[in-house]
Write a protein that holds these residues in place. Structure first.
Motif, PDB file in Angstrom:
ATOM      1  N   SER A   1       0.855  -1.185   0.000  1.00  0.00           N
ATOM      2  CA  SER A   1       0.000   0.000   0.000  1.00  0.00           C
ATOM      3  C   SER A   1       0.890   1.234   0.000  1.00  0.00           C
ATOM      4  O   SER A   1       2.046   1.178   0.448  1.00  0.00           O
ATOM      5  CB  SER A   1      -0.890   0.013   1.251  1.00  0.00           C
TER       6      SER A   1
ATOM      7  N   GLY B   1      -6.217   5.967  -5.366  1.00  0.00           N
ATOM      8  CA  GLY B   1      -6.568   4.671  -5.952  1.00  0.00           C
ATOM      9  C   GLY B   1      -5.846   3.490  -5.338  1.00  0.00           C
ATOM     10  O   GLY B   1      -5.723   2.428  -5.966  1.00  0.00           O
ATOM     11  N   ASP B   2      -5.370   3.628  -4.097  1.00  0.00           N
ATOM     12  CA  ASP B   2      -4.666   2.539  -3.421  1.00  0.00           C
ATOM     13  C   ASP B   2      -5.567   1.310  -3.304  1.00  0.00           C
ATOM     14  O   ASP B   2      -6.683   1.394  -2.796  1.00  0.00           O
ATOM     15  CB  ASP B   2      -4.220   3.001  -2.033  1.00  0.00           C
ATOM     16  N   THR B   3      -5.092   0.171  -3.760  1.00  0.00           N
ATOM     17  CA  THR B   3      -5.906  -1.051  -3.833  1.00  0.00           C
ATOM     18  C   THR B   3      -6.379  -1.513  -2.464  1.00  0.00           C
ATOM     19  O   THR B   3      -7.560  -1.822  -2.270  1.00  0.00           O
ATOM     20  CB  THR B   3      -5.111  -2.181  -4.519  1.00  0.00           C
TER      21      THR B   3
ATOM     22  N   LYS C   1      -8.908   1.023  -0.970  1.00  0.00           N
ATOM     23  CA  LYS C   1     -10.169   0.950  -1.720  1.00  0.00           C
ATOM     24  C   LYS C   1     -10.966  -0.296  -1.317  1.00  0.00           C
ATOM     25  O   LYS C   1     -12.184  -0.244  -1.121  1.00  0.00           O
ATOM     26  CB  LYS C   1      -9.869   0.928  -3.224  1.00  0.00           C
ATOM     27  N   GLU C   2     -10.279  -1.395  -1.168  1.00  0.00           N
ATOM     28  CA  GLU C   2     -10.906  -2.658  -0.754  1.00  0.00           C
ATOM     29  C   GLU C   2     -11.567  -2.517   0.626  1.00  0.00           C
ATOM     30  O   GLU C   2     -12.697  -2.966   0.844  1.00  0.00           O
ATOM     31  CB  GLU C   2      -9.818  -3.739  -0.728  1.00  0.00           C
TER      32      GLU C   2
END
Length: 396
Positions: free
Chosen positions: A283, A305-307, A310-311
């Motif tokens: 991250s 837009g960090d995965t 966002k999750e």
């Protein structure tokens, strides 16, 4: 006593004109049981007092064009104060609820009730100076605050999760009345936010509205028949104790196991991301110590837009949708307003929570409430506090 001398009728007529924006004598006669001559006298009296002003002429239906009246925006002024856990804000409004001045304070550990009251007092006086007004020009101040409250005594009782530990049994109305010499009225923030949004959405004529505020905890309010639903006690945050997973986690070791707030709240989101970072998930936040990860850094990472972030926001939103579906299935609102820092962080949160709520709403799509973030959004609480004070004002 002549009907037009009755202050309650006068205030009802005033409120009706305020609600409609502009109204003719005929519009008012359709609602109030007054004769034409009594209504004329009452409107003349209100015009002389400068409560209302002539705003123009309406459309003709064959005869003379009717005179249209509106409330006088400069008759008096109103303060609206929001007291929340992340920030508090103060607004000065005219009688049309147009914001004239606004300011905001971060509610950090140093922000005690005394310090906030000092800030509010100084800002309120500065606002009045800026606009050439005195306290005599002010109807009063409405406050929307984190509960639980003793509304009748104007006391904030024992709110949880304030950064400063001194927010306990705070006689906030008395503190501000003493400093500003104006009337001050208190209600919980979820109620004032709903009152504000209902006012802003008045052209939609919604009568049954659910408001849910997702932030440090979950807060809610309900309106039925255009009136706030009030229970036997003031527990705006109780919705966060709705159990959505038996034997699930608790938030900070308090409340019910598996409560909604353990899945949908700023502290639970922060904790979940910190845990994922500690076990080595990649991250943009991995570069800072996990204990420094907070809501501000999370929202920045979400925008980037960090995965991982966002999750976690999506998971929070999905659980919020489950809670919404439970409330909708019990209360059957025609409109659902979602507010608070979690919802305002990114459109993803609103869209995901609404999608999940719809899938779990009984008889959807035949029964399909309108979902919205409202018109006022971040300003709903303070504006609604001013609207509340205007509604409770008895007129003069």
């Amino acid at each position: 006593m002549m009907p037009h001398s009755n202050p309650s009728i006068k205030k009802q007529v005033y409120d009706r004109i305020s609600y409609l924006g502009t109204a003719s004598k005929a519009d008012l006669l359709n609602v109030f049981p007054l004769t034409s001559s009594s209504m004329t006298r009452l409107l003349d009296e209100m015009t002389t007092q400068q409560l209302i002003v002539v705003s123009g002429l309406g459309s003709s239906t064959g005869g003379r064009k009717p005179i249209l009246f509106q409330t006088n925006p400069q008759y008096r002024y109103i303060f609206g104060l929001e007291i929340s856990r992340i920030y508090s804000s103060l607004g000065l409004y005219d009688m049309h609820l147009n914001p004239l001045s606004m300011t905001r304070w971060e509610m950090d550990r140093s922000m005690s009730p005394e310090l906030l009251a000092t800030h509010v007092t100084n800002s309120a006086k500065e606002f009045l100076r800026e606009h050439g007004l005195s306290s005599k020009d002010v109807l009063g101040m409405g406050i929307g605050a984190v509960g639980p409250l003793d509304q009748s005594k104007g006391i904030i009782l024992e709110p949880e999760y304030f950064p400063s530990a001194s927010w306990s049994h705070v006689p906030i109305c008395g503190m501000l009345e003493e400093r500003l010499h104006i009337p001050v009225k208190l209600d919980n923030g979820a109620n004032t936010a709903l009152i504000g949004e209902h006012w802003a959405l008045r052209n939609q004529n919604y009568q049954h509205i659910l408001y849910v505020h997702a932030g440090v905890t979950i807060r809610s309010a309900m309106m039925s028949g255009g009136q706030i639903v009030r229970g036997a006690v003031d527990t705006e945050g109780a919705v966060g104790q709705m159990i959505i997973q038996t034997n699930g986690p608790r938030l900070h070791g308090k409340g019910n196991y598996g409560a909604l707030e353990a899945f949908v709240s700023v502290p639970s989101l922060e904790e979940r991301v910190r845990t994922q970072l500690k076990i080595g998930r990649s991250s943009v936040l991995a570069e800072i110590p996990a204990e420094r990860v907070n809501f501000a850094t999370l929202t920045e990472a979400l925008v980037q837009g960090d995965t991982l972030v966002k999750e976690q926001f999506a998971e929070t939103a999905a659980y919020l949708g489950i809670g919404l579906a439970n409330l909708i299935n019990a209360l059957h609102p025609e409109c659902v307003i979602l507010g608070g820092p979690l919802v305002g962080a990114h459109q993803l949160v609103f869209e995901t929570s609404v999608e999940v709520a719809k899938k779990n709403t009984y008889h959807y799509p035949e029964y399909s409430p309108v979902f919205t973030q409202g018109r006022l959004k971040e300003e709903a609480l303070a504006t609604g506090a001013a609207v509340m004070l205007l509604h409770e004002w008895e007129g003069e």
